[in-house]
Design an enzyme around this catalytic site. Structure first.
Site, PDB file in Angstrom:
ATOM      1  N   HIS A 292       4.205  -1.399  -5.845  1.00  0.00           N
ATOM      2  CA  HIS A 292       4.531  -0.317  -4.916  1.00  0.00           C
ATOM      3  C   HIS A 292       4.654  -0.913  -3.516  1.00  0.00           C
ATOM      4  CE1 HIS A 292       4.311   4.060  -3.807  1.00  0.00           C
ATOM      5  NE2 HIS A 292       4.064   3.516  -2.640  1.00  0.00           N
ATOM      6  N   HIS A 335      -6.326   1.927  -0.571  1.00  0.00           N
ATOM      7  CA  HIS A 335      -6.274   0.891   0.462  1.00  0.00           C
ATOM      8  C   HIS A 335      -7.073   1.298   1.700  1.00  0.00           C
ATOM      9  CE1 HIS A 335      -3.077   3.653   1.688  1.00  0.00           C
ATOM     10  NE2 HIS A 335      -3.043   3.084   2.878  1.00  0.00           N
ATOM     11  N   GLU A 341      -3.681   6.541  10.265  1.00  0.00           N
ATOM     12  CA  GLU A 341      -2.598   7.334   9.706  1.00  0.00           C
ATOM     13  C   GLU A 341      -2.867   8.829   9.824  1.00  0.00           C
ATOM     14  OE1 GLU A 341      -2.475   6.093   5.658  1.00  0.00           O
ATOM     15  OE2 GLU A 341      -1.954   4.014   6.104  1.00  0.00           O
ATOM     16  N   HIS A 365      -6.510   9.481   8.144  1.00  0.00           N
ATOM     17  CA  HIS A 365      -7.229   8.324   7.616  1.00  0.00           C
ATOM     18  C   HIS A 365      -7.201   7.250   8.701  1.00  0.00           C
ATOM     19  CE1 HIS A 365      -5.480  10.135   3.765  1.00  0.00           C
ATOM     20  NE2 HIS A 365      -6.762  10.482   3.813  1.00  0.00           N
ATOM     21  N   HIS A 371      -8.768   5.286   1.314  1.00  0.00           N
ATOM     22  CA  HIS A 371      -8.093   6.483   0.825  1.00  0.00           C
ATOM     23  C   HIS A 371      -7.097   6.073  -0.248  1.00  0.00           C
ATOM     24  CE1 HIS A 371      -5.733   4.971   4.224  1.00  0.00           C
ATOM     25  NE2 HIS A 371      -4.667   5.539   3.697  1.00  0.00           N
TER      26      HIS A 371
END
Length: 434
Positions: A292, A335, A341, A365, A371
């Site tokens: 990803h 991560h 964020e 976050h 998260h």
């Protein structure tokens, strides 16, 4: 409403509402055409490098200096910069959609609410993450922000932005960028038509102006193309009558009376302008093999800091896209990130939080706060039959910043705060099989 736009981002635009209103050969001739007043708006320092210098010349019926004296204006829900008095645990936070109660009587300025902020307006660093709820158009009322530019992300209801440079209509799925110091007002055509109040997100950027990110190894094409941004053409109000001008400066609000409309620019040219962009035109870059990719491949605009590659703010979107990776956990992985964020959902479902994250909601976050996918998303993705999959009818976004966000006291006390957010990971058991 059918409007005409100029295309491009940071272009040298030139437009006139009356033929011959743009002077030729000189920006400020001794006597401008039609006896207009030349006025320069500089969005960068005079000595900024040529490729970064942003300014526009406006030719207007009366200059901006013609106004009454400023008096304090009360707007207690729009706060600027980090509130160092808030002791914020290093935990993930989430808010349900902002309630719409009482919004019918509010316009865009009075309906603004700071959810979280970082940095400092006087230091010209950091951003504010805000939401607005509004049900009333700004009629003979205008707003100008001297603290930063505004990136506006409608979530519910169209906005009509009347600016000094012209008019932009912005719908959910589109974004608008209003430069620091440019006067504008917001009309709500859907609210006026009885379709309910409007709601959306705003990034107030105190730092370097947003620009298109470099493409690096991607090459010359991809992400957001400059040609897909649209700037207004010159237009001016001819109705007589006064205006109230509300100004934000130094984190405080002020108001001044004007005997005329501030939207009196008959012609203008330059590369500082409000613009809008339809996120449907974003060219996503996806993996065709495995793993990803980082969310940085979804960057629409970036506000750089003094540290290369570490942004004051990146505006990132998660639009409809194909997922085709093999033997890969397709949702975002778990991560902890150096960058902080702030995330919102415009419409649809976010693949990492299929149940708990709703349109009009938000999550936060901060730096090094763990998260990732909730229990449902993890279980589904771990056992899925990996065939090509189209994520459709979805649009999430992120304001990503090098600075830690601090929510306002009102946001932390809001009934919209999801106090059970951490429970979405509670069912992730130890599955180790030696």
């Amino acid at each position: 409403m059918t409007l005409t736009y100029q295309r491009g981002f940071g272009n040298e635009y030139a437009t006139e509402a009356v033929p011959g209103a743009l002077p030729q050969g000189r920006n400020s001739p001794q006597r401008a055409p039609h006896d207009l007043y030349p006025e320069l708006v500089s969005g960068t320092a005079f000595t900024a490098p040529r490729h970064e210098n942003r300014r526009s010349w406006l030719y207007r019926r009366q200059p901006s200096v013609v106004s009454g004296r400023y008096q304090p204006y009360t707007q207690t829900t729009w706060q600027s910069g980090a509130d160092r008095g808030v002791a914020l645990p290093p935990e993930p936070l989430r808010w349900h959609p902002m309630p719409l109660d009482g919004a019918a009587a509010l316009d865009f300025v009075d309906g603004m609410r700071t959810v979280a902020a970082n940095g400092d307006v006087e230091a010209q660093a950091g951003i504010g993450a805000l939401m607005y709820v509004a049900g009333r158009s700004m009629a003979r009322r205008a707003f100008v922000n001297a603290d930063g530019e505004l990136l506006i992300v409608p979530q519910q209801g169209r906005l009509v932005l009347t600016t000094e440079m012209g008019v932009l209509e912005v719908s959910p799925g589109e974004i608008a960028l209003v430069p620091r110091g440019v006067v504008f007002k917001v009309g709500l055509p859907d609210s006026e038509a009885g379709a309910g109040v409007s709601r959306g997100y705003v990034c107030e950027n105190y730092g370097a102006q947003f620009r298109l990110p470099e493409l690096g190894p991607i090459g010359s094409n991809g992400l957001a193309n400059a040609r897909d941004f649209e700037a207004p053409v010159a237009a001016f109000e001819q109705e007589e009558g006064g205006y109230e001008l509300v100004k934000k400066a130094g984190g405080r609000f002020w108001q001044a009376p004007m005997k005329h409309s501030p939207f009196n620019v008959v012609a203008w040219h330059g590369n500082l302008s409000p613009v809008k962009y339809d996120t449907a035109n974003f060219m996503t870059i996806g993996s065709i093999s495995f793993d990803h990719p980082d969310p940085s491949i979804f960057t629409v605009l970036t506000s750089p800091s003094d540290t290369p590659g570490t942004a004051n703010c990146d505006f990132v979107i998660f639009p409809p896209r194909w997922l085709v990776m093999e033997d890969t956990f397709r949702p975002p992985w778990y991560h902890r990130n150096l960058m902080s964020e702030f995330m919102g959902l415009v419409y649809g479902e976010y693949d990492a939080k299929p149940g708990g994250f709703k349109p009009g909601g938000a999550s936060l976050h901060n730096c090094m706060v763990p998260h990732g996918p909730d229990e449902e998303a993890f279980s589904k993705a771990s056992h899925a039959d990996l065939k090509p999959q189209k994520l459709d009818n979805t649009l999430a976004f992120m304001f990503e910043s090098r600075y830690r966000f601090i929510p306002t006291a009102a946001a932390l006390a809001s009934p919209a705060l999801d106090t059970d957010y951490a429970d979405c990971w509670a069912g992730l058991k130890d599955q180790f099989k030696p």
